[in-house]
Structures are given as C-alpha cells and as structure tokens.
Design a protein around this motif. Structure first.
Motif: not given
Length: 599
Positions: A72, A158, A224
């Motif tokens: 992310p 993300m 993520g």
C-alpha cells in the motif's frame, strides 16, 4: 426531452474492449459527451452548511499507476497540536481524479492497520473523471487519538491498478477534517453520527476506547492488510489479547468479493455440485449458487455472521448503468458488526485468543479485514464476565437444481437463528447483554432458450436485536430490520450475421432498513429506503461464443433511476436522480417529510 437527449448521446460512436471476466475497458475516439463527475446519490452531506472544522489535514497523496502486487501507499502522520482530542466529529474525505480510461478497482484506507474505508472506483469512460467520498469516521476516534499528543502513525491506502491495457492513472488525496464543540449535525442526527446508514452501531453512541485491527500484520510490506479468502476451509486469522478491564466488544468486518465470486449473487446452483462431496472441488466456476455468509470465530467457536448486501461494482452487469451514478454502497461499502460482549468471559483471561474471518461457500476470492472495538472501564483494573447462553445451530439450507445442458433452474432457501447472552460486572454494575439475529435468504435462477435468457431473483432479510439490561430492567435496546431484494433479467441474441451479440439487461435492487433504539421511556426510530432501477443494451463482438478472444462492445446505452428516502423522527431527506447516456438528466433533493411520505 429526455428521450431526445439520450438519442443524441447514443449517436456518439463508442467502442469498449474488455475481457471475458468484464474487467478491462478500452474507449476509442470520439469520446462521448458524458459527465466527468461521478456521484453517489444517497445521504445529504455529512457536514451541514455553516459548519467549519477545527482543522483539516491532508494525510496522503498518491498516484496509482502500475501498482498490482505492490504494498500500500503509506504516509507517516502526526496530528497537529492545534487539533487536540476530543473531537465532536471526524470526517474522512477521499477525492480521486482519473487521468484517462481505466478499469474499476476496489480500494481501502487503513489507519495503523485498521480499516476505515472500503470503496470501489467508478469505471472512467473519458479522461478527467473525478469523484469524492466523504465518510463520518468518528467511530474510529481511538485510532486518531493515538496519533495525538506528539504521537505518530501510518495511514495507508491500497488501490491495485495497471497500465498494461489502459493508460488511466488514479490520483488520490486523503484528508481528515476534525470538529470540536457542539455541532448542530451531531445533536440533530444522532443515528447518523458514526455511519453512512443507520445500523446496529446506533447502540454505541460513544466511540470505542481502543480499536485493535484483525488484519494481515505484514500488510505494510505485502499486498495490503486484507486476508484473501479462497474458500471457507482457509480462514484469515489473527491472535488478539484484550485489556482485562474491557466491558464491551464489537467486531466490525469489511468485505469485498472478486474473481469467480465477483457476481456471487447471480451464481446458479448446478446439479453436479449437489452430487459432489463438499471436500471435492467442482470443475465449473460459479456453480455453487448464490448464498454467502461472512462470519467470525473465536478460537474456532462461531461468533455470528451476516449475509452481505450485494454491492454491484461499476463494471458489473452493464457498465453504462453506473455512469455517472454509483450503485448502492459502491463508494462506501458496508461493514458488518458482530457484538462480542456476551463472549468477554472467554477473552478476559489475559491470554491471546485467535479471531478468524471467513465466508461460507466462498469461491476465489474474497478480501476481509476486521476491527475489534473495545470499551474499557477506567475505574477497574479487571472486570469479570461470563457466557450465559450460546445458541448457534447450523443454518437450515434447502438446495434444488434441475438442468439440461445450459437451460434449467435452481433455488436456494436458507434460514438461521442465533442467540448469545452474557454478563459483565464492572463499575457500571452487573449488566447482561443479549444478542439475537435471524436471517432469511432465497435465491432463484432460471435460464431458458439455450442459455440466452436469464432471470435472477434474490431476497435477503435480517432481523437483529441487541439489549442491555440490569436485573430485569432493560436499559437500552436496539432493533433493526433489513431487507435487500434484487431482480435481474438478461437476454442475448445473435446479430451482424452471427459475428456479434445484442444483449439487454434490466435490474432492480434495493436496501430497506428500519431501526428503533429504546432508552428508558425514550424511543428513537429511523427508516431508510434506497432503490435503483436500471436498463440498458450492448452490442458485443468477439468473446468465447464468437471466435474467442476479447469482447468488444461496439455500442451500448444505459439508464438508471435512483430514489433515496430517509426519515429519523422529525427529520427527513429525499433524493431522486435519473441518469441516461452518461449524464444526469434529473436530480432533486428535499428535507420535506411530506415529500418523503408521498414518495
């Protein structure tokens, strides 16, 4: 007038290319006259006119280009000194600009690994598309409080994107707006204080004292914080230790679905699946029907679950439906609460306990995370608790399917009831919490004319009750009824000498919620009806049935009618919006209760 406008818009030559899974999109010149701003036609603004935040902070800026498989985007964040805790409200604002044509994506925002927003991007059909999502995140004040007083933390986002097929880059800004003092909106709209829609969260007027993420601890370095669920035999899980003075606990689950289950709510039930052992993997994707239950476990013990609301992604069914309006729940995807207070007696021993997340009958793949909201007793070092009732029988399922080649029909009926009761003794007294939930689900799929005609109907109903009592006196009770009907009809016919296919689709889906909160002699009620009706056509070349390869939408159209009604005591809100040919042709809003009653 609207018909003339739609006809003129359809004269624009548009060409779309996307994969058989409906995930790719290519628009060739000339660009049609469509709206660049995408809109969620639901609640009024989360902040009323005239309110100004104590401070606003831009916490993350990121361009998402080729980000598939990347960790992310993250930003170290320190709360400004001029914006001290406590706050009356905290508003998260996500604004996104798409530089060019691109697929629709699912995105999430986390604070210290705890999710605060799950959202789907529109499918930009022209360069320059933009939109904004505002969410009241006061419920997560404990996360932001941990960043105050000179502390720092990480806010991450993300959004997996790719420029292999399409050039569009998503440019995102994430901001937080903090409010202090007695704001008008909080005092006049208590049920809207912490959520987009009124849900069981209404029982918890005060935000939790502590929020523990139930997510992938390696989320900063991998793809993520979410757990990927490919089937219900491989749940995501995390070990959690809670403070010994916890007197209330609620697990909030975030969920989205992808791959073979992206359209799980339309899945047929095939006869071959019924004949197989559950341990045997079936060869035909999307053959196991349209029932799913998102659920949680504590050290393997079932804690409860929800049949998720069927959020329709912007690229699903007919992408022209969702330009420029968003489907119900697409911009702010719903989360699902499980009250774990009755189970505190199993968790207050100071030892780590495993919380698992999974999806019943899942196919690859679902993305899940959860937040454990905890309320602690400042006057006690240790509270005592115990489980009084645990009633969680297996869901009653009735599955039937009759198929001959591509034609046939299937039906799934599911019904379940759970009851959990537990006591907690703290400085607030000896309080008993009772949770009762009943679900009823029905899915019908019928396919005719060699697979060219399909009719789908889904009924999803849930009743939830949470009550807190002291002795025989009920201190507070929340009751909620939710219904989510969906109907979809599709047809396909050969065109252009068999080299193309003409497809038509009609859709109706709705979310209805009725809620009441009782505190002593005071009873608050609210009702919500959010409905959309859409219809459209596509002329498609290529694909598996016409020479293989990618499908090419040579021409298409779509129109969507949205109606949103909300009533909370003497407060009302009504919004109706019609969109056709990529533009909004009517948008009306009113706070008149008379108008809401007539709608």
């Amino acid at each position: 007038m609207h018909q003339k406008l739609l006809f003129s818009l359809l004269l624009c030559a548009t060409i779309f290319v996307y994969t058989n899974a409906g995930t790719s999109l290519l628009l060739k010149d000339p660009i049609p006259a469509i709206s660049l701003e995408h809109i969620d036609p639901t609640l009024p603004p989360v902040v009323l006119a005239g309110e100004t935040p104590r401070c606003s902070v831009l916490v993350l800026q990121q361009d998402f280009a080729d980000t598939f498989g990347s960790p992310p985007a993250a930003s170290n964040y320190t709360l400004p000194a001029e914006c001290p805790f406590p706050w009356t409200r905290v508003i998260l604002e996500l604004s996104v600009f798409a530089t060019d044509l691109q697929h629709d994506r699912v995105a999430a925002i986390w604070v210290g690994g705890a999710e605060v927003l799950r959202t789907a991007t529109p499918r930009p059909m022209a360069p320059g598309a933009f939109w904004r999502v505002q969410k009241d995140v006061t419920r997560y004040s404990a996360l932001f409080h941990s960043l105050s007083n000179g502390g720092s933390g990480v806010i991450s986002m993300m959004l997996e994107n790719s420029n292999v097929a399409l050039p569009g880059v998503y440019s995102a800004n994430v901001s937080l707006h903090f409010y202090r003092g007695s704001t008008h909106s909080v005092q006049s709209q208590p049920l809207l204080a912490y959520t987009s829609h009124p849900t069981i969260k209404g029982l918890y007027r005060e935000p939790a004292d502590l929020i523990l993420p139930v997510s992938n601890p390696d989320g900063y370095y991998e793809s993520g914080f979410w757990f990927r669920i490919d089937n219900d035999s491989a749940p995501g899980s995390k070990s959690i230790t809670i403070p010994p003075n916890t007197y209330r606990a609620v697990l909030e689950i975030f969920v989205s679905y992808h791959g073979d289950d992206e359209l799980w709510y339309t899945n047929p039930l095939r006869s071959s699946y019924l004949q197989q052992s559950p341990a045997v993997s079936f060869s035909t994707p999307r053959a196991n029907g349209a029932f799913r239950q998102v659920y949680a476990t504590l050290d393997g013990r079932f804690l409860g679950g929800h049949v998720p609301y069927a959020v329709i992604y912007p690229g699903a069914i007919n992408p022209y439906f969702w330009s420029p309006v968003a489907a119900i729940g697409a911009f702010d995807m719903p989360s699902y609460d499980l009250d774990l207070t009755p189970f505190l007696g199993l968790m207050l021993d100071g030892a780590p306990h495993n919380i698992g997340l999974s999806v019943r009958d899942a196919q690859s793949f679902w993305l899940l995370t959860a937040n454990l909201h905890l309320w602690t007793d400042p006057w006690s070092d240790h509270v005592h608790a115990g489980l009084l009732e645990y009633f969680a029988p297996a869901i009653k399922m009735n599955r039937n399917a009759e198929w001959r080649d591509r034609d046939g029909q299937s039906e799934i009926d599911a019904e379940g009831l759970v009851r959990f009761t537990g006591w907690v003794s703290s400085s607030k007294g000896n309080l008993t919490t009772q949770v009762r939930q009943k679900i009823k689900f029905k899915s019908q799929v019928e396919v005719q004319n060699r697979g060219t005609l399909t009719q789908i109907e889904v009924q999803n109903k849930e009743r939830m009750m949470v009550a807190i009592q002291q002795g025989h006196q009920v201190l507070r009770r929340v009751q909620m009824l939710a219904e989510a009907p969906l109907q979809l009809q599709t047809s396909a016919a050969a065109a252009a000498g068999g080299t193309a296919e003409f497809r038509k689709a009609r859709l109706y889906h709705q979310l209805v919620e009725a809620m009441s909160i009782s505190e002593g002699q005071v009873v608050e009620t609210s009702t919500l009806t959010d409905r959309q009706d859409a219809e459209g056509t596509e002329l498609v070349r290529g694909g598996a049935g016409h020479g293989g390869g990618e499908e090419m939408v040579v021409w298409g159209s779509g129109s969507t009618r949205s109606a949103y009604r909300y009533k909370d005591g003497s407060r009302c809100y009504l919004r109706t919006m019609n969109a056709a040919g990529g533009v909004v042709v009517m948008d009306t809003k009113t706070a008149s209760c008379a108008a809401v009653a007539e709608a």
